[in-house]
Design a protein around this motif. Structure first.
Motif, short mmCIF file in Angstrom:
data_model
loop_
_atom_site.label_atom_id
_atom_site.label_comp_id
_atom_site.label_asym_id
_atom_site.label_seq_id
_atom_site.Cartn_x
_atom_site.Cartn_y
_atom_site.Cartn_z
N GLU A 296 1.00 -1.24 -0.02
CA GLU A 296 0.20 0.18 -0.17
C GLU A 296 0.77 1.27 0.05
OE1 GLU A 296 -2.75 -0.23 3.30
OE2 GLU A 296 -3.66 -2.25 2.62
N LEU A 297 1.97 1.23 0.95
CA LEU A 297 2.86 2.29 0.77
C LEU A 297 3.25 2.55 -0.44
CD1 LEU A 297 4.41 4.61 2.40
CD2 LEU A 297 6.18 2.77 3.04
N LEU A 298 3.76 1.35 -1.23
CA LEU A 298 4.46 1.44 -2.23
C LEU A 298 3.70 1.91 -3.68
CD1 LEU A 298 7.15 -1.41 -2.00
CD2 LEU A 298 7.56 0.86 -1.44
N ALA A 299 2.53 1.51 -3.62
CA ALA A 299 1.68 1.84 -4.32
C ALA A 299 1.16 3.42 -4.41
CB ALA A 299 0.11 1.15 -4.24
N GLY A 300 1.30 3.97 -2.99
CA GLY A 300 1.05 5.39 -2.89
C GLY A 300 2.18 5.95 -3.32
N SER A 301 3.45 5.71 -3.40
CA SER A 301 4.49 6.25 -3.88
C SER A 301 4.40 6.16 -5.51
CB SER A 301 5.86 5.76 -3.54
OG SER A 301 5.84 4.42 -3.85
N PHE A 302 4.10 5.01 -5.86
CA PHE A 302 3.86 4.99 -7.39
C PHE A 302 2.75 5.87 -8.01
CE2 PHE A 302 1.69 2.88 -11.14
CZ PHE A 302 2.70 3.06 -11.87
N ALA A 303 1.68 6.13 -7.25
CA ALA A 303 0.65 7.04 -7.85
C ALA A 303 1.18 8.47 -7.57
CB ALA A 303 -0.48 6.93 -6.80
N LEU A 304 2.25 8.87 -6.64
CA LEU A 304 2.39 10.17 -6.49
C LEU A 304 3.69 10.32 -8.01
CD1 LEU A 304 3.50 10.58 -2.95
CD2 LEU A 304 1.66 11.71 -4.08
N ALA A 305 4.13 9.42 -8.11
CA ALA A 305 5.09 9.35 -9.27
C ALA A 305 4.26 9.53 -10.69
CB ALA A 305 6.07 8.36 -9.41
N LEU A 306 3.14 8.89 -10.82
CA LEU A 306 2.29 8.67 -11.90
C LEU A 306 1.77 10.06 -12.00
CD1 LEU A 306 1.26 7.07 -14.50
CD2 LEU A 306 -0.60 6.70 -12.85
N LEU A 307 1.34 10.62 -10.91
CA LEU A 307 0.68 12.04 -11.10
C LEU A 307 1.81 13.03 -11.40
CD1 LEU A 307 -1.59 13.73 -10.44
CD2 LEU A 307 -1.01 14.14 -8.13
N ALA A 308 3.13 13.00 -10.95
CA ALA A 308 3.92 13.95 -11.39
C ALA A 308 4.16 13.89 -12.81
CB ALA A 308 5.33 13.70 -10.66
N VAL A 309 4.33 12.74 -13.36
CA VAL A 309 4.50 12.62 -14.97
C VAL A 309 3.23 13.08 -15.72
CG1 VAL A 309 4.57 10.76 -16.76
CG2 VAL A 309 5.75 10.38 -14.52
N THR A 310 2.22 13.01 -15.14
CA THR A 310 0.89 13.32 -15.81
C THR A 310 1.06 15.07 -15.81
OG1 THR A 310 -0.48 11.53 -15.20
CG2 THR A 310 -1.58 13.27 -15.87
N ALA A 311 1.35 15.50 -14.66
CA ALA A 311 1.31 16.98 -14.38
C ALA A 311 2.49 17.53 -15.10
CB ALA A 311 1.34 17.26 -12.98
N SER A 312 3.48 16.83 -15.54
CA SER A 312 4.62 17.39 -16.19
C SER A 312 4.58 17.53 -17.83
CB SER A 312 6.02 16.49 -16.11
OG SER A 312 7.07 16.89 -16.66
N TYR A 313 3.59 16.60 -18.12
CA TYR A 313 3.08 16.55 -19.58
C TYR A 313 2.20 17.67 -19.78
CZ TYR A 313 5.33 12.52 -21.57
OH TYR A 313 6.09 11.53 -22.05
N LEU A 314 1.18 17.92 -18.84
CA LEU A 314 0.31 19.00 -18.82
C LEU A 314 0.97 20.40 -18.75
CD1 LEU A 314 -2.55 17.73 -16.35
CD2 LEU A 314 -2.53 17.75 -19.12
N VAL A 315 1.96 20.46 -18.09
CA VAL A 315 2.84 21.73 -17.66
C VAL A 315 3.45 21.87 -19.22
CG1 VAL A 315 4.61 22.86 -16.66
CG2 VAL A 315 2.72 22.04 -15.26
N ALA A 316 4.20 21.01 -19.72
CA ALA A 316 5.05 21.16 -20.86
C ALA A 316 3.86 21.39 -22.08
CB ALA A 316 5.76 19.84 -21.08
#
Length: 316
Positions: A296-316
């Motif tokens: 659960e902890l590692l899935a949460g960190s994966f979700a944060l990383a995925l959110l960061a990738v999505t937000a990075s594409y949106l900002v770019a």
């Protein structure tokens, strides 16, 4: 000239981290001991332990294979490669082996598999249990590492770690962006899991049913144990160095010069030791998570990383 300079910086990084890794572990243990009201054994005790183990011949089970001898050396070599490839003292990449994100994760995976095979080789119940848990955690951590650094690579336009650090150094606004903060949190959690630190694993425990890393090295002794310990310490120091240079990239050498290398070596040493102190302080107030809570902890960190990738594409 650039290739020769990169090789010199890589050799400096290797020399520095072979010396620094045991000191980092000593600082972490000493700070934790002081916070817990104990005297502690001093920051040089890991060096003494490694020196003592190197003088002893390993004792191996009669039915063990060559993997019990080759695995510790493989882990050590993979950790040394990490120290040479990552942008720690300088950002000059080696000419033949790039400091690419996928190369770095592949090198780390070699050490992960070697350590798991060492735990399995002796055929003991605890070794097999530790290796099974270790590979489960690795399967959850590697995607998070890839996504977290990939989110940081989008503004730089490259997956080469040295160029990512240079981009963050040239444009400090990227460091405090929401994308960067999300990726850094995810990367920090992944590094703690990859290096078997709390709350995923307790490196100081000897309770068999809760051990991950320690369960895999129970059958190792002498020089084999020294290589396993040093390899694990080197990986922790290298990953903390990468994290510190991504968070605070100032001080790293972007061009080759004697002064730049000295400043880069001193800066990364201070950063890593400060992160080690913060890590030890945090571990005093953290309890080991239950095994079934770790995904659960590692899935949460994966979700944060995925959110960061999505937000990075949106900002770019």
């Amino acid at each position: 000239m650039t290739g020769a300079a990169a090789i010199v910086i890589a050799l400096v990084q290797l020399t520095l981290f072979v010396f620094l890794a045991p000191v980092l572990i000593g600082v972490i243990r000493q700070v934790r001991a002081r916070l817990e009201g104990r005297a502690g054994s001093g920051i040089w005790q890991p060096w003494r332990d490694v020196r003592k183990l190197l003088t002893k011949n390993p004792v191996r089970a009669a039915d063990s294979s060559w993997m019990l001898a080759a695995g510790p050396v493989t882990l050590l070599v993979s950790s040394l490669l990490l120290c040479a490839l990552l942008p720690l003292v300088g950002t000059l990449p080696l000419p033949l082996i790039p400091s690419d994100l996928f190369v770095i994760v592949s090198v780390m995976l070699i050490g992960v598999v070697a350590l798991a095979l060492v735990g399995l080789d002796a055929g003991t119940a605890f070794g097999g249990m530790g290796s099974s848990r270790h590979m489960t955690v690795a399967a959850l951590v590697e995607p998070t590492l890839l996504l977290a650094v990939y989110a940081l690579s989008i503004p730089a336009g490259t997956s080469t770690l040295s160029l990512i650090v240079e981009t963050r150094l040239a444009t400090p606004a990227v460091i405090i962006s929401p994308v960067s903060l999300l990726a850094m949190v995810a990367l920090a959690i992944a590094i703690m899991a990859e290096t078997s630190r709390l709350p995923v694993d307790n490196p100081s425990t000897h309770l068999e049913l809760t051990m991950l890393h320690e369960a895999m090295v129970l059958e190792a002794s002498g020089r084999d144990l020294a290589w396993l310990e040093l390899g694990s310490w080197l990986k922790l120091a290298a990953l903390l160095g990468l994290l510190s240079n991504l968070i605070v990239p100032w001080g790293i050498a972007t061009e080759f010069s004697a002064l730049g290398v000295i400043v880069g070596a001193g800066t990364v040493t201070v950063k890593i030791l400060l992160l080690g102190v913060l890590l030890s302080v945090g571990e005093v107030f953290l309890a080991k998570a239950r095994l079934f809570r770790v995904p659960e902890l590692l899935a949460g960190s994966f979700a944060l990383a995925l959110l960061a990738v999505t937000a990075s594409y949106l900002v770019a």
